[in-house]
Design a protein around this motif. Sequence first.
Motif, PDB file in Angstrom:
ATOM      1  N   GLN A  57      41.295  49.672  18.782  1.00  0.00           N
ATOM      2  CA  GLN A  57      41.989  48.821  17.819  1.00  0.00           C
ATOM      3  C   GLN A  57      42.801  47.769  18.580  1.00  0.00           C
ATOM      4  O   GLN A  57      43.026  47.896  19.784  1.00  0.00           O
ATOM      5  N   PRO A  58      43.272  46.722  17.890  1.00  0.00           N
ATOM      6  CA  PRO A  58      44.106  45.728  18.574  1.00  0.00           C
ATOM      7  C   PRO A  58      45.263  46.382  19.337  1.00  0.00           C
ATOM      8  O   PRO A  58      45.971  47.241  18.794  1.00  0.00           O
ATOM      9  N   ASN A  59      45.401  46.031  20.606  1.00  0.00           N
ATOM     10  CA  ASN A  59      46.411  46.556  21.527  1.00  0.00           C
ATOM     11  C   ASN A  59      46.272  48.050  21.784  1.00  0.00           C
ATOM     12  O   ASN A  59      47.186  48.681  22.289  1.00  0.00           O
ATOM     13  N   ALA A  60      45.136  48.605  21.430  1.00  0.00           N
ATOM     14  CA  ALA A  60      44.883  50.030  21.663  1.00  0.00           C
ATOM     15  C   ALA A  60      43.406  50.233  22.008  1.00  0.00           C
ATOM     16  O   ALA A  60      42.708  51.008  21.378  1.00  0.00           O
ATOM     17  N   GLY A  61      42.947  49.493  23.010  1.00  0.00           N
ATOM     18  CA  GLY A  61      41.594  49.675  23.494  1.00  0.00           C
ATOM     19  C   GLY A  61      40.585  48.630  23.064  1.00  0.00           C
ATOM     20  O   GLY A  61      39.510  48.553  23.640  1.00  0.00           O
ATOM     21  N   ALA A  62      40.896  47.823  22.040  1.00  0.00           N
ATOM     22  CA  ALA A  62      40.000  46.713  21.691  1.00  0.00           C
ATOM     23  C   ALA A  62      40.294  45.563  22.659  1.00  0.00           C
ATOM     24  O   ALA A  62      41.393  45.471  23.221  1.00  0.00           O
ATOM     25  N   ILE A  63      39.332  44.688  22.854  1.00  0.00           N
ATOM     26  CA  ILE A  63      39.466  43.624  23.840  1.00  0.00           C
ATOM     27  C   ILE A  63      39.698  42.300  23.125  1.00  0.00           C
ATOM     28  O   ILE A  63      38.886  41.879  22.308  1.00  0.00           O
ATOM     29  N   LEU A  64      40.823  41.654  23.436  1.00  0.00           N
ATOM     30  CA  LEU A  64      41.193  40.377  22.841  1.00  0.00           C
ATOM     31  C   LEU A  64      40.729  39.238  23.740  1.00  0.00           C
ATOM     32  O   LEU A  64      41.100  39.179  24.913  1.00  0.00           O
ATOM     33  N   VAL A  65      39.896  38.344  23.176  1.00  0.00           N
ATOM     34  CA  VAL A  65      39.405  37.186  23.917  1.00  0.00           C
ATOM     35  C   VAL A  65      39.533  35.969  23.017  1.00  0.00           C
ATOM     36  O   VAL A  65      39.232  36.026  21.828  1.00  0.00           O
ATOM     37  N   GLN A  66      39.985  34.866  23.599  1.00  0.00           N
ATOM     38  CA  GLN A  66      39.994  33.594  22.891  1.00  0.00           C
ATOM     39  C   GLN A  66      39.401  32.550  23.824  1.00  0.00           C
ATOM     40  O   GLN A  66      39.958  32.279  24.883  1.00  0.00           O
ATOM     41  N   CYS A  67      38.254  32.004  23.412  1.00  0.00           N
ATOM     42  CA  CYS A  67      37.585  30.972  24.207  1.00  0.00           C
ATOM     43  C   CYS A  67      37.435  29.716  23.365  1.00  0.00           C
ATOM     44  O   CYS A  67      37.286  29.782  22.147  1.00  0.00           O
ATOM     45  N   ALA A  68      37.468  28.586  24.036  1.00  0.00           N
ATOM     46  CA  ALA A  68      37.270  27.307  23.363  1.00  0.00           C
ATOM     47  C   ALA A  68      35.928  27.336  22.634  1.00  0.00           C
ATOM     48  O   ALA A  68      34.973  27.981  23.079  1.00  0.00           O
ATOM     49  N   SER A  69      35.867  26.656  21.521  1.00  0.00           N
ATOM     50  CA  SER A  69      34.647  26.586  20.730  1.00  0.00           C
ATOM     51  C   SER A  69      33.490  26.084  21.583  1.00  0.00           C
ATOM     52  O   SER A  69      33.623  25.109  22.319  1.00  0.00           O
ATOM     53  N   GLY A  70      32.379  26.794  21.506  1.00  0.00           N
ATOM     54  CA  GLY A  70      31.197  26.400  22.268  1.00  0.00           C
ATOM     55  C   GLY A  70      31.133  26.967  23.667  1.00  0.00           C
ATOM     56  O   GLY A  70      30.150  26.760  24.362  1.00  0.00           O
ATOM     57  N   VAL A  71      32.158  27.700  24.104  1.00  0.00           N
ATOM     58  CA  VAL A  71      32.147  28.299  25.437  1.00  0.00           C
ATOM     59  C   VAL A  71      31.649  29.738  25.301  1.00  0.00           C
ATOM     60  O   VAL A  71      32.291  30.569  24.663  1.00  0.00           O
ATOM     61  N   ASN A  72      30.508  30.031  25.868  1.00  0.00           N
ATOM     62  CA  ASN A  72      29.992  31.397  25.854  1.00  0.00           C
ATOM     63  C   ASN A  72      30.755  32.235  26.867  1.00  0.00           C
ATOM     64  O   ASN A  72      31.073  31.764  27.961  1.00  0.00           O
ATOM     65  N   TYR A  73      31.037  33.484  26.494  1.00  0.00           N
ATOM     66  CA  TYR A  73      31.735  34.373  27.423  1.00  0.00           C
ATOM     67  C   TYR A  73      31.069  35.738  27.458  1.00  0.00           C
ATOM     68  O   TYR A  73      30.317  36.101  26.562  1.00  0.00           O
ATOM     69  N   GLN A  74      31.343  36.453  28.536  1.00  0.00           N
ATOM     70  CA  GLN A  74      30.783  37.784  28.744  1.00  0.00           C
ATOM     71  C   GLN A  74      31.920  38.740  29.093  1.00  0.00           C
ATOM     72  O   GLN A  74      32.822  38.383  29.863  1.00  0.00           O
ATOM     73  N   VAL A  75      31.872  39.941  28.527  1.00  0.00           N
ATOM     74  CA  VAL A  75      32.860  40.977  28.825  1.00  0.00           C
ATOM     75  C   VAL A  75      32.123  42.183  29.396  1.00  0.00           C
ATOM     76  O   VAL A  75      31.214  42.717  28.756  1.00  0.00           O
ATOM     77  N   VAL A  76      32.493  42.586  30.606  1.00  0.00           N
ATOM     78  CA  VAL A  76      31.908  43.780  31.225  1.00  0.00           C
ATOM     79  C   VAL A  76      33.031  44.769  31.534  1.00  0.00           C
ATOM     80  O   VAL A  76      34.191  44.379  31.694  1.00  0.00           O
ATOM     81  N   LEU A  77      32.665  46.046  31.586  1.00  0.00           N
ATOM     82  CA  LEU A  77      33.617  47.118  31.891  1.00  0.00           C
ATOM     83  C   LEU A  77      33.171  47.840  33.147  1.00  0.00           C
ATOM     84  O   LEU A  77      31.988  48.157  33.302  1.00  0.00           O
ATOM     85  N   SER A  78      34.121  48.144  34.014  1.00  0.00           N
ATOM     86  CA  SER A  78      33.801  48.818  35.268  1.00  0.00           C
ATOM     87  C   SER A  78      33.433  50.283  35.023  1.00  0.00           C
ATOM     88  O   SER A  78      33.533  50.799  33.913  1.00  0.00           O
ATOM     89  N   THR A  79      33.077  50.942  36.097  1.00  0.00           N
ATOM     90  CA  THR A  79      32.650  52.337  36.049  1.00  0.00           C
ATOM     91  C   THR A  79      33.815  53.313  35.916  1.00  0.00           C
ATOM     92  O   THR A  79      33.606  54.464  35.548  1.00  0.00           O
ATOM     93  N   GLY A  80      35.034  52.879  36.248  1.00  0.00           N
ATOM     94  CA  GLY A  80      36.165  53.803  36.254  1.00  0.00           C
ATOM     95  C   GLY A  80      36.079  54.763  37.421  1.00  0.00           C
ATOM     96  O   GLY A  80      35.460  54.470  38.445  1.00  0.00           O
ATOM     97  N   ASN A  81      36.683  55.957  37.261  1.00  0.00           N
ATOM     98  CA  ASN A  81      36.728  56.959  38.337  1.00  0.00           C
ATOM     99  C   ASN A  81      35.359  57.400  38.832  1.00  0.00           C
ATOM    100  O   ASN A  81      35.189  57.706  40.003  1.00  0.00           O
ATOM    101  N   SER A  82      34.390  57.455  37.934  1.00  0.00           N
ATOM    102  CA  SER A  82      33.099  58.072  38.259  1.00  0.00           C
ATOM    103  C   SER A  82      32.220  57.239  39.178  1.00  0.00           C
ATOM    104  O   SER A  82      31.375  57.781  39.881  1.00  0.00           O
ATOM    105  N   GLY A  83      32.362  55.904  39.129  1.00  0.00           N
ATOM    106  CA  GLY A  83      31.481  55.047  39.897  1.00  0.00           C
ATOM    107  C   GLY A  83      30.126  54.857  39.235  1.00  0.00           C
ATOM    108  O   GLY A  83      29.217  54.289  39.826  1.00  0.00           O
ATOM    109  N   ASN A  84      29.980  55.339  37.989  1.00  0.00           N
ATOM    110  CA  ASN A  84      28.697  55.273  37.299  1.00  0.00           C
ATOM    111  C   ASN A  84      28.946  55.044  35.809  1.00  0.00           C
ATOM    112  O   ASN A  84      29.531  55.907  35.148  1.00  0.00           O
TER     113      ASN A  84
END
Length: 157
Positions: A57-84
């Motif tokens: 949820q907002p401010n509880a694990g959801a990801i907030l992104v604001q990009c200019a109109s027409g700008v494509n963006y990508q969100v990736v998440l790391s592996t954390g402790n496991s490395g996988n």
Amino acid sequence: MISGTGTTATKSATVTVSVNVLPACTAGTTTSGTTSFGTLNFGTLYYLNKTIRLIGQPNAGAILVQCASGVNYQVVLSTGNSGNVAQRYMTGATSGQHVNYNLYTDANDSIVWNNTTGVTRPGTGQPEWIPVYGQLPAQSTPIVDTYTDTVQVTVSW
């Protein structure tokens, strides 16, 4: 009384006004120089013998992104402790034991949120909350402890 006709002179010119809007994005909430998306908290559990699902949820694990109109963006998440990304786990603060979990891009938990393709969207110029779907699969309950993991969120445009 003397009356006369005066002539008024005018001259027109132009002033150019401009702005250069750059392809830009902002992400997360920044407090004291630290950017965060909050905590995706599965809560307090006594047993892990059934699958637990959670939607960020907002401010509880959801990801907030604001990009200019027409700008494509990508969100990736790391592996954390496991490395996988396929086998993420939280580690106990004192025990070192693990609690398995994973993060997904969809409510059906069918697409693991990974560190290469992630989620790609077009910017709209407006703030957008992207939910992270979390799942604790049924597993053996480890010893009593507080289990955590830290996952790096990377927003690219």
